[in-house]
Design an enzyme around this catalytic site. Structure first.
Site, PDB file in Angstrom:
ATOM      1  N   ALA A 131       0.768  -1.332   0.273  1.00 35.41           N
ATOM      2  CA  ALA A 131      -0.253  -0.648   0.141  1.00 35.41           C
ATOM      3  C   ALA A 131       0.767   1.104   0.120  1.00 35.41           C
ATOM      4  CB  ALA A 131      -0.904  -0.107   0.944  1.00 35.41           C
ATOM      5  N   GLY A 168       3.478   1.759  -1.556  1.00 35.93           N
ATOM      6  CA  GLY A 168       4.094   1.539  -3.497  1.00 35.93           C
ATOM      7  C   GLY A 168       3.225   3.068  -4.175  1.00 35.93           C
ATOM      8  N   GLY A 183       0.575   0.561  -5.094  1.00 35.96           N
ATOM      9  CA  GLY A 183      -0.143   0.568  -3.916  1.00 35.96           C
ATOM     10  C   GLY A 183      -0.859   1.637  -3.937  1.00 35.96           C
ATOM     11  N   LYS A 225       5.228 -13.900 -12.102  1.00 35.53           N
ATOM     12  CA  LYS A 225       3.717 -13.717 -11.997  1.00 35.53           C
ATOM     13  C   LYS A 225       3.038 -15.177 -12.165  1.00 35.53           C
ATOM     14  CE  LYS A 225       4.002  -8.650 -12.168  1.00 35.53           C
ATOM     15  NZ  LYS A 225       4.074  -7.708 -12.788  1.00 35.53           N
TER      16      LYS A 225
END
Ligand SMILES: NC(=O)c1ccc[n+]([C@@H]2O[C@H](COP(=O)([O-])OP(=O)(O)OC[C@H]3O[C@@H](n4cnc5c(N)ncnc54)[C@H](OP(=O)(O)O)[C@@H]3O)[C@@H](O)[C@H]2O)c1
Length: 317
Positions: free
Chosen positions: A8, A10, A13, A124
């Site tokens: 959060a 970043g 985020g 990912k």
């Protein structure tokens, strides 16, 4: 709806937190999962001031301790940086154990095939495969390339304050279309996507514009009245740079890993043309523009005007 966010503090985020705070339907109750070493830093304090519930969470904790942190949370969103993607696996396990209803792993990038094109995408996909292995409900969100890293510098230096440092280069012939989104809109898209039952166990592609690099140069030249020297880097040169960086990289913590990823991104969106709505559809993504026709992200032209008016900001320095 109770949402927990990892990352959060970043860039992605922060946008997600703003988008969730802005949302009225549904209303979100936000918990930021912050690693203990960052709990007292300014970004965590700013989250508290915005009404976000800031809690400690260390991904190296035993999974049952992480599970306790996630009890009662309905949606977990991760916007962790590229160096730490695989550390989302314990978070996914804890989310499953806590009964989380939807996990949005960190993707928030360009459209690309699952494996073999961009090393970050490969990681990912490893996380997504794990999510599927444990049957954790998920939503993958991709957003194209940020506006904030798209513009070239102008000869006058007028927009240097808001664009990537370094000499601008055009990848290939500069005629490959690539999807773009303002970083500020990522959170708004995310707020809609994670509340929608149609997006459960799906990948969703949100983007606000589609431009070739030549079109980007044409637009900023027209709006600024300046002419930019166009330096083209051929596909052969990009492939050679990828091969060299591949030989030199030594895992996600090494600087050459990012060099490799950045050349691979250019190859993907600038030469292969992966980052388009058509390829997203082929790869099985839902299109956020079709899901939410009332939602319009900022146009790229409006963003360019803001930057020329001194209202932009740099994401990298
Ligand atoms: N679409 C695009 O053009 C584009 C461009 C760049 C990145 N991205 C994507 O966006 C994703 C996020 O990148 P970003 O640039 O937004 O990230 P960022 O600004 O570097 O922020 C990373 C966040 O992850 C947190 N974090 C890092 N390691 C952690 C750990 N071990 N445990 C808990 N939290 C940890 C950081 O928290 P602290 O406050 O504790 O440091 C920070 O909140 C990337 O993975 C990439 O996929 C997309």
């Amino acid at each position: 709806m109770k949402v927990a966010i990892l990352g959060a503090t970043g860039k992605t985020g922060s946008s997600v937190v703003s988008g969730l705070l802005e949302s009225t339907e549904p209303l979100y109750e936000i918990t930021a999962l912050i690693r203990p070493s960052s709990l007292e830093k300014a970004p965590a304090q700013e989250l508290r001031q915005k009404g976000v519930n800031v809690v400690a969470a260390d991904l190296s904790w035993p999974e049952d301790r992480l599970t306790e942190v996630l009890r009662g949370i309905e949606v977990v969103i991760s916007t962790i940086d590229a160096a730490n993607l695989l550390s989302q696996i314990p978070l996914a396990n804890a989310s499953k154990a806590a009964g989380v209803g939807r996990f949005a792993p960190c993707s928030f990038a360009t459209v690309a095939p699952p494996k073999g094109v961009i090393i970050l995408r490969d990681l990912k996909e490893d996380v997504l495969n794990h999510i599927k292995k444990i049957y954790l409900p998920y939503t993958v969100i991709d957003v194209g390339w940020w506006y904030q890293i798209t513009l070239p510098r102008l000869p006058s230096g007028r927009i240097d304050y808001a664009v990537n440092p370094g000499e601008p280069e055009i990848t290939g012939d500069g005629n490959t279309p690539s999807a773009l989104t303002d970083i500020e809109d990522i959170g708004r898209y995310t707020a809609r996507i994670i509340a929608d039952p149609r997006t459960l166990n799906r990948m969703v592609f949100a983007h606000s514009a589609l431009y070739t690099q030549n079109q980007v140069y044409d637009l900023i030249e027209k709006l600024s009245g300046e002419k930019i020297a166009r330096k083209y880097v051929s596909s052969e040169d990009i492939q050679a740079l990828i091969a060299k960086a591949e030989a030199e990289q030594d895992g996600p913590q090494s600087p050459n890993f990012y060099k490799l990823a950045s050349y691979q991104y250019r190859n993907s969106w600038g030469i292969r043309g992966d980052n388009t709505p058509e390829h997203a559809q082929y790869l099985g993504y839902l299109n956020a523009n079709e899901l939410f026709p009332d939602m319009k992200g900022k146009s790229f032209e409006a963003y360019c005007k803001d930057v020329l008016d001194g209202k932009g900001y740099a994401v990298y320095r």
